[in-house]
Design a protein around this motif. Structure first.
Motif, PDB file in Angstrom:
ATOM      1  N   PRO A   5      -2.323   6.705  -3.861  1.00  0.00           N
ATOM      2  CA  PRO A   5      -0.944   7.172  -3.776  1.00  0.00           C
ATOM      3  C   PRO A   5      -0.899   8.685  -3.625  1.00  0.00           C
ATOM      4  CG  PRO A   5      -1.245   5.732  -5.676  1.00  0.00           C
ATOM      5  CD  PRO A   5      -2.597   5.990  -5.095  1.00  0.00           C
ATOM      6  N   ASP A   7       0.876  10.713  -5.128  1.00  0.00           N
ATOM      7  CA  ASP A   7       1.045  11.406  -6.391  1.00  0.00           C
ATOM      8  C   ASP A   7      -0.160  11.235  -7.324  1.00  0.00           C
ATOM      9  OD1 ASP A   7       1.524   8.725  -6.787  1.00  0.00           O
ATOM     10  OD2 ASP A   7       3.322   9.001  -7.988  1.00  0.00           O
ATOM     11  N   THR A   8      -1.327  10.947  -6.754  1.00  0.00           N
ATOM     12  CA  THR A   8      -2.552  10.856  -7.538  1.00  0.00           C
ATOM     13  C   THR A   8      -2.834  12.207  -8.176  1.00  0.00           C
ATOM     14  OG1 THR A   8      -3.482   9.218  -6.049  1.00  0.00           O
ATOM     15  CG2 THR A   8      -5.030  10.405  -7.432  1.00  0.00           C
ATOM     16  N   ALA A  61      -1.829   5.957 -16.302  1.00  0.00           N
ATOM     17  CA  ALA A  61      -0.956   5.800 -15.127  1.00  0.00           C
ATOM     18  C   ALA A  61       0.214   4.880 -15.456  1.00  0.00           C
ATOM     19  CB  ALA A  61      -1.757   5.264 -13.937  1.00  0.00           C
ATOM     20  N   GLU A  64       2.766   6.675 -17.454  1.00  0.00           N
ATOM     21  CA  GLU A  64       3.545   7.588 -16.607  1.00  0.00           C
ATOM     22  C   GLU A  64       4.502   6.823 -15.690  1.00  0.00           C
ATOM     23  OE1 GLU A  64       0.627   9.812 -14.440  1.00  0.00           O
ATOM     24  OE2 GLU A  64      -0.100  10.857 -16.224  1.00  0.00           O
ATOM     25  N   ASN A  66       3.475   4.882 -13.223  1.00  0.00           N
ATOM     26  CA  ASN A  66       2.886   4.816 -11.893  1.00  0.00           C
ATOM     27  C   ASN A  66       2.073   3.525 -11.776  1.00  0.00           C
ATOM     28  OD1 ASN A  66       1.674   5.233  -9.420  1.00  0.00           O
ATOM     29  ND2 ASN A  66       1.291   7.415  -9.794  1.00  0.00           N
ATOM     30  N   ARG A  68       1.566   1.587  -9.223  1.00  0.00           N
ATOM     31  CA  ARG A  68       0.720   1.500  -8.024  1.00  0.00           C
ATOM     32  C   ARG A  68      -0.639   2.149  -8.270  1.00  0.00           C
ATOM     33  NH1 ARG A  68       1.014   4.610  -2.593  1.00  0.00           N
ATOM     34  NH2 ARG A  68      -0.352   3.317  -1.318  1.00  0.00           N
ATOM     35  N   LEU A  69      -0.636   3.335  -8.860  1.00  0.00           N
ATOM     36  CA  LEU A  69      -1.898   4.009  -9.182  1.00  0.00           C
ATOM     37  C   LEU A  69      -2.677   3.208 -10.213  1.00  0.00           C
ATOM     38  CD1 LEU A  69      -3.879   6.354  -8.951  1.00  0.00           C
ATOM     39  CD2 LEU A  69      -2.492   7.587 -10.647  1.00  0.00           C
TER      40      LEU A  69
END
Length: 164
Positions: A5, A7-8, A61, A64, A66, A68-69
């Protein structure tokens, strides 16, 4: 496979031992071949403790938000665990150690390391230490010396990779 992603996190979280470049290489894995290449380039990925660290990064992750991450990390973690199990079995690691002991010259050693990245892990260090000790106790001084030399060589190579 999914691309990492956008935003990694680029920075290495505090308290982690997995270098940022190794983590990023793992996130960019798209096939079994690229996973093998990442493990060859970053043998730290094959250490047992890397699994726990990747699990913690998955949880971070998720914390947070996230997902997908988190899923990407978990998928890579699972694939890496399968590779580690295959390359790190007693039989596979024993074959790798024998190939290293039989390697003659820098080119041959480099070829063996390329084919057996597990040699640059703590598991290989332990196996070589045990081999040196056992061979020495059985009066096989040459084998003990060869195992100790290989262990020192692998330690130096790993230290060089870790500092790069």
């Amino acid at each position: 496979a999914d691309a990492p992603p956008a935003d990694t996190p680029a920075e290495q979280p505090p308290g982690t031992r997995l270098p940022g470049p190794a983590y990023q290489a793992l996130l960019h894995v798209a096939s079994p071949e690229t996973l093998q290449a990442a493990a060859r380039d970053y043998p730290v990925l094959l250490e047992d403790w890397a699994d726990a660290e990747l699990a913690a990064r998955t949880e971070a992750a998720l914390d947070e938000g996230n997902e997908r991450l988190a899923q990407l990390i978990d998928d890579r973690r699972e694939a890496l665990a399968q590779l580690r199990a295959r390359l790190g079995s007693a039989e596979a690691l024993g074959d790798a150690v024998r190939a290293l002991l039989d390697a003659d010259g820098n080119d041959a050693v480099a070829e063996v390391l390329g084919a057996h990245p597990m040699l640059l892990t703590g598991a290989a260090q332990a196996m070589l230490a045990d081999l040196a000790s056992t061979a020495g106790a059985q009066g096989q001084a040459e084998l003990a010396d060869d195992a100790a030399r290989c262990r020192a060589l692998l330690h130096d190579i790993r230290a060089g990779l870790d500092s790069a």
